[in-house]
Design an enzyme around this catalytic site. Structure first.
Site, PDB file in Angstrom:
ATOM      1  N   HIS A 181      35.973  34.046  43.153  1.00 37.43           N
ATOM      2  CA  HIS A 181      36.599  34.225  42.062  1.00 37.43           C
ATOM      3  C   HIS A 181      36.972  35.620  41.183  1.00 37.43           C
ATOM      4  O   HIS A 181      36.555  36.590  41.805  1.00 37.43           O
ATOM      5  CB  HIS A 181      35.719  33.347  40.937  1.00 37.43           C
ATOM      6  CG  HIS A 181      34.317  34.386  40.642  1.00 37.43           C
ATOM      7  ND1 HIS A 181      33.363  34.133  41.079  1.00 37.43           N
ATOM      8  CD2 HIS A 181      34.255  35.178  39.616  1.00 37.43           C
ATOM      9  CE1 HIS A 181      32.323  35.177  40.948  1.00 37.43           C
ATOM     10  NE2 HIS A 181      32.917  35.869  39.996  1.00 37.43           N
ATOM     11  N   HIS A 198      39.638  41.950  40.606  1.00 35.44           N
ATOM     12  CA  HIS A 198      39.137  42.169  41.906  1.00 35.44           C
ATOM     13  C   HIS A 198      38.191  40.813  42.059  1.00 35.44           C
ATOM     14  O   HIS A 198      37.693  40.285  41.339  1.00 35.44           O
ATOM     15  CB  HIS A 198      38.078  43.356  41.977  1.00 35.44           C
ATOM     16  CG  HIS A 198      36.946  43.451  41.404  1.00 35.44           C
ATOM     17  ND1 HIS A 198      36.803  43.762  40.021  1.00 35.44           N
ATOM     18  CD2 HIS A 198      35.549  42.938  41.654  1.00 35.44           C
ATOM     19  CE1 HIS A 198      35.531  43.571  39.451  1.00 35.44           C
ATOM     20  NE2 HIS A 198      34.903  42.853  40.706  1.00 35.44           N
TER      21      HIS A 198
HETATM   22  P1  ATP Z   1      24.039  38.887  41.403  1.00 38.86           P
HETATM   23  O1  ATP Z   1      24.153  39.442  40.136  1.00 38.86           O
HETATM   24  O2  ATP Z   1      22.749  37.973  41.908  1.00 38.86           O
HETATM   25  O3  ATP Z   1      24.453  39.719  42.640  1.00 38.86           O
HETATM   26  P2  ATP Z   1      26.457  37.755  40.609  1.00 38.86           P
HETATM   27  O4  ATP Z   1      26.881  39.128  40.215  1.00 38.86           O
HETATM   28  O5  ATP Z   1      27.722  36.923  41.509  1.00 38.86           O
HETATM   29  O6  ATP Z   1      25.141  37.649  41.275  1.00 38.86           O
HETATM   30  P3  ATP Z   1      26.455  37.129  37.958  1.00 38.86           P
HETATM   31  O7  ATP Z   1      25.702  38.689  37.784  1.00 38.86           O
HETATM   32  O8  ATP Z   1      26.059  36.182  37.027  1.00 38.86           O
HETATM   33  O9  ATP Z   1      26.256  36.899  39.576  1.00 38.86           O
HETATM   34  O10 ATP Z   1      27.997  37.523  37.587  1.00 38.86           O
HETATM   35  C1  ATP Z   1      28.868  36.525  37.525  1.00 38.86           C
HETATM   36  C2  ATP Z   1      30.505  37.159  37.433  1.00 38.86           C
HETATM   37  O11 ATP Z   1      30.623  38.209  36.499  1.00 38.86           O
HETATM   38  C3  ATP Z   1      30.608  38.155  38.973  1.00 38.86           C
HETATM   39  O12 ATP Z   1      31.758  37.865  39.162  1.00 38.86           O
HETATM   40  C4  ATP Z   1      30.198  39.530  38.466  1.00 38.86           C
HETATM   41  O13 ATP Z   1      30.813  40.513  39.269  1.00 38.86           O
HETATM   42  C5  ATP Z   1      30.514  39.606  36.957  1.00 38.86           C
HETATM   43  N1  ATP Z   1      29.866  40.587  36.198  1.00 38.86           N
HETATM   44  C6  ATP Z   1      28.361  40.358  36.091  1.00 38.86           C
HETATM   45  N2  ATP Z   1      28.109  41.455  35.174  1.00 38.86           N
HETATM   46  C7  ATP Z   1      28.987  41.921  34.973  1.00 38.86           C
HETATM   47  C8  ATP Z   1      29.000  43.033  33.721  1.00 38.86           C
HETATM   48  N3  ATP Z   1      28.146  43.596  33.257  1.00 38.86           N
HETATM   49  N4  ATP Z   1      30.343  43.385  33.624  1.00 38.86           N
HETATM   50  C9  ATP Z   1      31.257  42.954  34.081  1.00 38.86           C
HETATM   51  N5  ATP Z   1      31.345  41.612  34.970  1.00 38.86           N
HETATM   52  C10 ATP Z   1      30.171  41.309  35.518  1.00 38.86           C
END
Ligand code: ATP
Ligand code: MG
Length: 176
Positions: free
Chosen positions: A39, A124
């Site tokens: 996504h 991205h």
């Molecule tokens: P994990 O954290 O276990 O690696 P994930 O990153 O896919 O899994 P989330 O951390 O819930 O899951 O993030 C969901 C989405 O939001 C992902 O696309 C992630 O890159 C984005 N995301 C997460 N944290 C941030 C942040 N602090 N700033 C911007 N985007 C974020």
């Protein structure tokens, strides 16, 4: 609950991303994002009370009614973080339509008094996490284009072995 807003990618673009992942498999060790989890994050809200989900959904309805579907295409590979344990992604190019979609989503969330991660928007799609980029060369990524017309509010569940993204509310651009 942990929430984020993401654009869903056109089929041809998803197929190309999966092909890029397949090419990477020979070159890079790490954790691959499952194909059905690929996504394009527009805004990361983090923890939001369950009772406010409807407010987020309304904000998205407002934004998306005002913007028509538009074409996106895939770009280059890039990474965040340490070279031994990086997030590896492929960029998405969507011109001013894409940046203004992200900006209006964020503005509307702000108007509704939600806070979100304020890092500048960098379009991205994460392909791998904990990627070891210290040896080997990256392959050329697959390219593809298609029409972006769907924005979804996702709930992210990180309690299991891999993240699970559950769609809570989906809106189509240019519709009410
Ligand atoms: P994990 O954290 O276990 O690696 P994930 O990153 O896919 O899994 P989330 O951390 O819930 O899951 O993030 C969901 C989405 O939001 C992902 O696309 C992630 O890159 C984005 N995301 C997460 N944290 C941030 C942040 N602090 N700033 C911007 N985007 C974020
Ligand atoms: Mg994360």
């Amino acid at each position: 609950m942990r929430l984020f807003v993401a654009a869903e990618l056109p089929e041809a673009v998803l197929d190309a991303l999966v092909e890029t992942q397949a090419a990477l498999r020979d070159a890079v060790r790490g954790r691959y994002v499952a194909p059905d989890s690929l996504h394009l994050t527009l805004a990361f809200l983090g923890e939001v009370p369950a009772a406010r989900v409807d407010e987020v959904a309304s904000a998205l309805e407002l934004v998306c009614a005002g913007q028509a579907p538009f074409e996106v295409h895939l770009g280059t590979l890039g990474s965040f973080g340490r070279r031994r344990s990086a997030v590896l992604w492929q960029s998405v190019e969507g011109g001013s339509a894409l940046s203004s979609l992200a900006a209006s989503v964020r503005r509307e969330l702000e108007n509704a008094t939600f806070s979100f991660d304020e890092k500048p928007f960098l379009a991205h799609v994460t392909l791998m996490r904990a990627a070891d980029l210290t040896h080997g060369e990256l392959p050329m990524p697959q390219m593809a284009r298609g029409v972006l017309d769907t924005v979804t509010l996702f709930k992210s569940d990180l309690t299991g072995p891999r993240p699970i993204y559950e769609p809570l509310h989906t809106v189509t651009l240019g519709e009410r």
